[in-house]
Structures are given as structure tokens and as C-alpha cells.
Design an enzyme around this catalytic site. Sequence first.
Site, PDB file in Angstrom:
ATOM      1  N   THR A 218      31.770 -43.161  15.994  1.00  0.00           N
ATOM      2  CA  THR A 218      32.792 -42.742  16.959  1.00  0.00           C
ATOM      3  C   THR A 218      32.700 -43.475  18.296  1.00  0.00           C
ATOM      4  O   THR A 218      31.609 -43.876  18.730  1.00  0.00           O
ATOM      5  CB  THR A 218      32.640 -41.222  17.229  1.00  0.00           C
ATOM      6  OG1 THR A 218      33.337 -40.869  18.432  1.00  0.00           O
ATOM      7  CG2 THR A 218      31.186 -40.812  17.433  1.00  0.00           C
TER       8      THR A 218
ATOM      9  N   LYS B  52      25.607 -38.865  16.846  1.00  0.00           N
ATOM     10  CA  LYS B  52      26.346 -39.865  16.066  1.00  0.00           C
ATOM     11  C   LYS B  52      25.709 -41.251  16.205  1.00  0.00           C
ATOM     12  O   LYS B  52      25.685 -42.026  15.252  1.00  0.00           O
ATOM     13  CB  LYS B  52      27.808 -39.908  16.520  1.00  0.00           C
ATOM     14  CG  LYS B  52      28.651 -38.762  15.985  1.00  0.00           C
ATOM     15  CD  LYS B  52      29.049 -39.001  14.531  1.00  0.00           C
ATOM     16  CE  LYS B  52      30.018 -37.948  14.024  1.00  0.00           C
ATOM     17  NZ  LYS B  52      30.466 -38.200  12.652  1.00  0.00           N
TER      18      LYS B  52
HETATM   19  P1  NAP Z   1      37.330 -32.249  11.489  1.00  0.00           P
HETATM   20  O1  NAP Z   1      38.777 -32.048  11.248  1.00  0.00           O
HETATM   21  O2  NAP Z   1      36.648 -31.421  12.516  1.00  0.00           O
HETATM   22  O3  NAP Z   1      36.567 -32.046  10.087  1.00  0.00           O
HETATM   23  C1  NAP Z   1      35.174 -31.955  10.006  1.00  0.00           C
HETATM   24  C2  NAP Z   1      34.800 -31.560   8.596  1.00  0.00           C
HETATM   25  O4  NAP Z   1      33.354 -31.495   8.496  1.00  0.00           O
HETATM   26  C3  NAP Z   1      35.324 -30.194   8.149  1.00  0.00           C
HETATM   27  O5  NAP Z   1      35.788 -30.302   6.830  1.00  0.00           O
HETATM   28  C4  NAP Z   1      34.073 -29.326   8.197  1.00  0.00           C
HETATM   29  O6  NAP Z   1      34.091 -28.232   7.323  1.00  0.00           O
HETATM   30  C5  NAP Z   1      33.033 -30.335   7.734  1.00  0.00           C
HETATM   31  N1  NAP Z   1      31.654 -29.907   8.023  1.00  0.00           N
HETATM   32  C6  NAP Z   1      31.149 -29.535   9.225  1.00  0.00           C
HETATM   33  N2  NAP Z   1      29.846 -29.207   9.097  1.00  0.00           N
HETATM   34  C7  NAP Z   1      29.524 -29.382   7.787  1.00  0.00           C
HETATM   35  C8  NAP Z   1      28.327 -29.205   7.040  1.00  0.00           C
HETATM   36  N3  NAP Z   1      27.194 -28.778   7.610  1.00  0.00           N
HETATM   37  N4  NAP Z   1      28.336 -29.480   5.710  1.00  0.00           N
HETATM   38  C9  NAP Z   1      29.481 -29.906   5.110  1.00  0.00           C
HETATM   39  N5  NAP Z   1      30.645 -30.077   5.773  1.00  0.00           N
HETATM   40  C10 NAP Z   1      30.671 -29.820   7.088  1.00  0.00           C
HETATM   41  O7  NAP Z   1      37.025 -33.775  11.847  1.00  0.00           O
HETATM   42  P2  NAP Z   1      37.957 -35.078  11.665  1.00  0.00           P
HETATM   43  O8  NAP Z   1      38.792 -35.232  12.885  1.00  0.00           O
HETATM   44  O9  NAP Z   1      38.603 -35.056  10.333  1.00  0.00           O
HETATM   45  O10 NAP Z   1      36.865 -36.231  11.738  1.00  0.00           O
HETATM   46  C11 NAP Z   1      36.230 -36.725  10.559  1.00  0.00           C
HETATM   47  C12 NAP Z   1      34.937 -37.422  10.939  1.00  0.00           C
HETATM   48  O11 NAP Z   1      35.218 -38.495  11.817  1.00  0.00           O
HETATM   49  C13 NAP Z   1      33.916 -36.550  11.675  1.00  0.00           C
HETATM   50  O12 NAP Z   1      32.639 -36.987  11.280  1.00  0.00           O
HETATM   51  C14 NAP Z   1      34.142 -36.866  13.137  1.00  0.00           C
HETATM   52  O13 NAP Z   1      32.969 -36.624  13.871  1.00  0.00           O
HETATM   53  C15 NAP Z   1      34.492 -38.345  13.032  1.00  0.00           C
HETATM   54  N6  NAP Z   1      35.362 -38.888  14.070  1.00  0.00           N
HETATM   55  C16 NAP Z   1      36.551 -38.309  14.341  1.00  0.00           C
HETATM   56  C17 NAP Z   1      37.408 -38.883  15.269  1.00  0.00           C
HETATM   57  C18 NAP Z   1      38.742 -38.283  15.580  1.00  0.00           C
HETATM   58  O14 NAP Z   1      39.334 -38.649  16.613  1.00  0.00           O
HETATM   59  N7  NAP Z   1      39.297 -37.438  14.713  1.00  0.00           N
HETATM   60  C19 NAP Z   1      37.033 -40.072  15.912  1.00  0.00           C
HETATM   61  C20 NAP Z   1      35.807 -40.658  15.594  1.00  0.00           C
HETATM   62  C21 NAP Z   1      34.981 -40.071  14.646  1.00  0.00           C
HETATM   63  P3  NAP Z   1      34.573 -26.750   7.790  1.00  0.00           P
HETATM   64  O15 NAP Z   1      36.063 -26.738   7.579  1.00  0.00           O
HETATM   65  O16 NAP Z   1      33.821 -25.866   6.855  1.00  0.00           O
HETATM   66  O17 NAP Z   1      34.192 -26.597   9.241  1.00  0.00           O
HETATM   67  O1  F7E Z   2      39.129 -34.268  24.334  1.00  0.00           O
HETATM   68  C1  F7E Z   2      39.874 -33.538  27.823  1.00  0.00           C
HETATM   69  C2  F7E Z   2      38.434 -33.640  27.407  1.00  0.00           C
HETATM   70  O2  F7E Z   2      38.331 -32.694  22.595  1.00  0.00           O
HETATM   71  C3  F7E Z   2      39.808 -35.388  24.859  1.00  0.00           C
HETATM   72  C4  F7E Z   2      36.763 -35.900  18.593  1.00  0.00           C
HETATM   73  O3  F7E Z   2      37.581 -36.157  17.487  1.00  0.00           O
HETATM   74  O4  F7E Z   2      37.430 -37.934  19.680  1.00  0.00           O
HETATM   75  C5  F7E Z   2      37.384 -36.524  19.825  1.00  0.00           C
HETATM   76  O5  F7E Z   2      36.598 -36.174  20.951  1.00  0.00           O
HETATM   77  C6  F7E Z   2      39.771 -35.351  26.375  1.00  0.00           C
HETATM   78  C7  F7E Z   2      38.378 -35.092  26.954  1.00  0.00           C
HETATM   79  O6  F7E Z   2      38.548 -35.183  22.105  1.00  0.00           O
HETATM   80  C8  F7E Z   2      40.914 -30.107  27.415  1.00  0.00           C
HETATM   81  O7  F7E Z   2      37.559 -33.340  28.497  1.00  0.00           O
HETATM   82  C9  F7E Z   2      41.078 -31.638  28.924  1.00  0.00           C
HETATM   83  O8  F7E Z   2      38.184 -35.944  28.043  1.00  0.00           O
HETATM   84  O9  F7E Z   2      40.579 -33.840  22.304  1.00  0.00           O
HETATM   85  P1  F7E Z   2      39.186 -33.901  22.779  1.00  0.00           P
HETATM   86  P2  F7E Z   2      37.205 -36.006  22.413  1.00  0.00           P
HETATM   87  O10 F7E Z   2      36.246 -35.236  23.208  1.00  0.00           O
HETATM   88  O11 F7E Z   2      37.629 -37.335  22.936  1.00  0.00           O
HETATM   89  C10 F7E Z   2      36.166 -38.575  19.477  1.00  0.00           C
HETATM   90  C11 F7E Z   2      36.422 -40.054  19.294  1.00  0.00           C
HETATM   91  C12 F7E Z   2      35.369 -37.955  18.391  1.00  0.00           C
HETATM   92  O12 F7E Z   2      34.590 -38.625  17.710  1.00  0.00           O
HETATM   93  C13 F7E Z   2      35.367 -36.470  18.316  1.00  0.00           C
HETATM   94  O13 F7E Z   2      34.969 -36.025  17.012  1.00  0.00           O
HETATM   95  O14 F7E Z   2      40.573 -34.249  26.810  1.00  0.00           O
HETATM   96  N1  F7E Z   2      40.405 -32.179  27.893  1.00  0.00           N
HETATM   97  N2  F7E Z   2      41.393 -30.363  28.661  1.00  0.00           N
HETATM   98  C14 F7E Z   2      40.302 -31.252  26.930  1.00  0.00           C
HETATM   99  N3  F7E Z   2      39.736 -31.307  25.705  1.00  0.00           N
HETATM  100  C15 F7E Z   2      39.793 -30.196  24.929  1.00  0.00           C
HETATM  101  N4  F7E Z   2      39.266 -30.230  23.694  1.00  0.00           N
HETATM  102  N5  F7E Z   2      40.373 -29.036  25.377  1.00  0.00           N
HETATM  103  C16 F7E Z   2      40.948 -28.929  26.616  1.00  0.00           C
HETATM  104  O15 F7E Z   2      41.486 -27.895  26.975  1.00  0.00           O
END
Ligand code: NAP
Ligand code: F7E
Length: 326
Positions: free
Chosen positions: A127, A161
Site C-alpha cells: 500500500t 504492511k
Molecule cells: P476490505 O474491503 O477492508 O477487505 C478486507 C478483507 O480482509 C475482508 O474480506 C476481511 O474479512 C478480510 N480479513 C480481515 N482480517 C482477516 C483475517 N484475520 N483472516 C481472514 N480474512 C480477514 O479491503 P480492500 O479495500 O478490499 O483492500 C484489499 C487489500 O488491499 C487489503 O489488504 C488492504 O490493506 C489493501 N489495500 C487497499 C487499498 C485500498 O485503497 N482499497 C490500497 C492499498 C492496499 P471480514 O469481512 O471478515 O472483515
Molecule cells: O482516509 C481523511 C483521513 O480512511 C483518507 C485504505 O484503503 O487507502 C486507505 O487508507 C483520508 C485520510 O483512507 C475522515 O484522515 C477525513 O487522510 O478513506 P481513508 P486511507 O487512510 O488513505 C490506503 C492506500 C490503504 O492501504 C488502506 O487500506 O481522509 N479523513 N475525514 C477521513 N477518513 C476517514 N476514514 N473518515 C473520516 O471521517
Amino acid sequence: MTKKTAIVTGITGQDGSYLSELLLQSNYTVIACRRRSSTNNLERVTHLLDDPNFILTEFDLTDPSGVYQTIQKYQPDEFYNLAAQSHVGTSFKQPSTTFEINTVGVTNILEGIRHYSPHTKLYQASTSEMFGRNYSTETDGKRYQNEKTEMLPQSPYGIAKLAAHNMVEIYRSGYNLFACCGILFNHESPRRGENFVTQKIVKWIKDYIASGKSPDFPKLKLGNLAAHRDWGHAKDYVRAMWMMLQQETPKDYVIATGETHSVQEFLDLAFKSVQLNPEDHVEIDPDLFRPAEVEYLCGDPTFANNDLGWNPQVSFKGLIQDMLES
Ligand code: NAP
Ligand code: F7E
């Protein structure tokens, strides 16, 4: 296309559901892993449950026995690890759990592959949070992060991570495994979890409109609006994951759009597109600020563009529209 088998973890989440769809369309058998839940949390994959190539299985990443047994049983061509405690804010409140799932869990997978299925190609979900407060600077002053930018994480999530990322590197070089990491910047979609800022904003708008724009409707509480993120569409990003595992050699890639926007800009555009003014509805809540913040993320996806031929298809505005219209 020859039939392949892939284990996918995190299938109840955003990326797991899109990736499963893509793999099924590409003639894969998907071993779809989830952890036990006391409630039904399969809503993102309901439409896949009747597909005979979508095989649901259960294990928790933190329990090595389940991870090993599944790898040994299926000996898959590919393993996509998308499971994580993925919320950065939560990682400050649950640092040990975050480390257990996001680092030890990944080590369990690496050990499982090493011992029981060393031919399996592994994709690990790294990430942009790993860059934390660091960025590189172009001669014209533009700030960006790419594969060469030093990583200085700012959250327990980013640290966990990064440890997993380094672990993958060690298993790749030390044991010759085909293991690689996608350094993905933020990606969103209609399937994004409701506690991430984009979906929180979009959900508020939809609920407010559904209320008939009630004057009693609670305000939208947000934290830091100044933070900048490079937001893309999850459908584009799961395609990049698959492309990485089709290469001859394992490499890590930054996956991003190359554009950055503040949370304020996302808020303004989303509200404007339904003729609302955020100033009338948003309240800043100090409790939603994080103990440490990543202020600026803007990925440089040049390596993925050139080496994988990957390009994002959905624009920033297109993403907001898709989330609002779904
Ligand atoms: P998400 O919607 O939060 O999904 C996370 C998944 O992980 C859910 O299915 C959750 O299951 C499962 N999980 C959590 N703890 C677990 C455990 N102990 N054993 C087995 N499964 C478990 O995340 P996403 O946005 O799809 O992201 C996918 C991956 O990419 C994650 O690793 C995240 O950190 C990474 N990532 C995301 C972003 C982004 O912007 N979306 C960017 C960079 C990296 P439950 O439903 O049971 O909670
Ligand atoms: O926050 C600000 C917060 O929680 C984005 C995950 O998928 O991307 C994600 O992480 C920004 C931050 O995403 C609220 O402080 C303001 O600056 O949507 P977010 P994130 O933290 O960037 C990375 C790449 C991952 O890997 C992660 O898994 O928005 N912010 N107000 C807020 N954020 C949240 N959640 N809620 C608020 O009310």
C-alpha cells in the site's frame, strides 16, 4: 485459456469481490477464502455463490494451520492475499491485531507456500501508506512516490504492511518464490467499506436525499479535509494485480493514477454533483483526526505503464459518479 486455480483471501471485501469476478471470467477456479463470521457478510459476492468455480472456504489468516491446509489441499497456480485489517484509523486503536493479521498472517502464507506449494505465484497487497510522510520531487517541483521512494510509514497499518512487504522480498530472494507486491494507492468503488472517507461522504449524500432532505438529518462529521490522496477505481486496480502474476519474473509495482486530490476536493465535487453545498452540512470532528497523518500521496505509475502495459480507465470524476449512481 487453460484453466487455473487461484486462492483469493479477503473475498468479503471490496477488492476480493472484484478480483473474484475477473478470475471467474478468465476461466479460473477461485478458492474463495473468508474468516468465520457470526453474521452473513457475503453481500459483495452473492452473485458469485452459485458459480461452481467459486469455492467458498474458511480460515483466519492468523491461524497457520488453516492457511497451510488450504495451500496443501489446492496447490494453486496463484494466491492473491487481499485480507487485512485495512483501516488506517483503526490500526491506531488496534495496533497488535493489525500487526498480527497484516504481518504475521502474510508470513503464514509465505511459509505455507514455501513448504507445501513452492510453484504458487503470490500477490501481496502492499500500500501507498508505506510511504507515509515521504515523497520524491521532480525537477519542476512536482511531488510523487514510486518504487524508488524511501518508505517512512506513519501508522501501525503502514508499519505492518511494510514489514509484510519486506518479508515477501526476503522469501522471493531467499527461497526463489514467485512472490510480488502491488503498492496500490487508494482505490474506491460502489463496494468500498462505509468507514473510508469517500464512501462515508457518498453514503451521507444518498441517505440525506432519501430522507427527503430533512432539516433534522444529522450533519456529516469528518476529520482532516486537507490530506491529499491519489484515488482510482478498484476495478482498474484488480486488473493490475492479475497482470503482475502473468509476468515471467516477480516484481513490485506502484499502481496509481498519477493525480492527487484533497479530501475537500472529493467532498466539494460529490456535493456539487447533487446540487448541495458542503458548508451547510459538514461538521469537523477533532476525534476523527489521526494521531499521525499521511498528508500527501501521488503515485507515479510509469513502471506499471511500461512493464505491465497497465493504465487506469476511470477518471476521478468518473469514480465519484459511479459511486453516487450505483
Ligand atoms: P476490505 O474491503 O477492508 O477487505 C478486507 C478483507 O480482509 C475482508 O474480506 C476481511 O474479512 C478480510 N480479513 C480481515 N482480517 C482477516 C483475517 N484475520 N483472516 C481472514 N480474512 C480477514 O479491503 P480492500 O479495500 O478490499 O483492500 C484489499 C487489500 O488491499 C487489503 O489488504 C488492504 O490493506 C489493501 N489495500 C487497499 C487499498 C485500498 O485503497 N482499497 C490500497 C492499498 C492496499 P471480514 O469481512 O471478515 O472483515
Ligand atoms: O482516509 C481523511 C483521513 O480512511 C483518507 C485504505 O484503503 O487507502 C486507505 O487508507 C483520508 C485520510 O483512507 C475522515 O484522515 C477525513 O487522510 O478513506 P481513508 P486511507 O487512510 O488513505 C490506503 C492506500 C490503504 O492501504 C488502506 O487500506 O481522509 N479523513 N475525514 C477521513 N477518513 C476517514 N476514514 N473518515 C473520516 O471521517
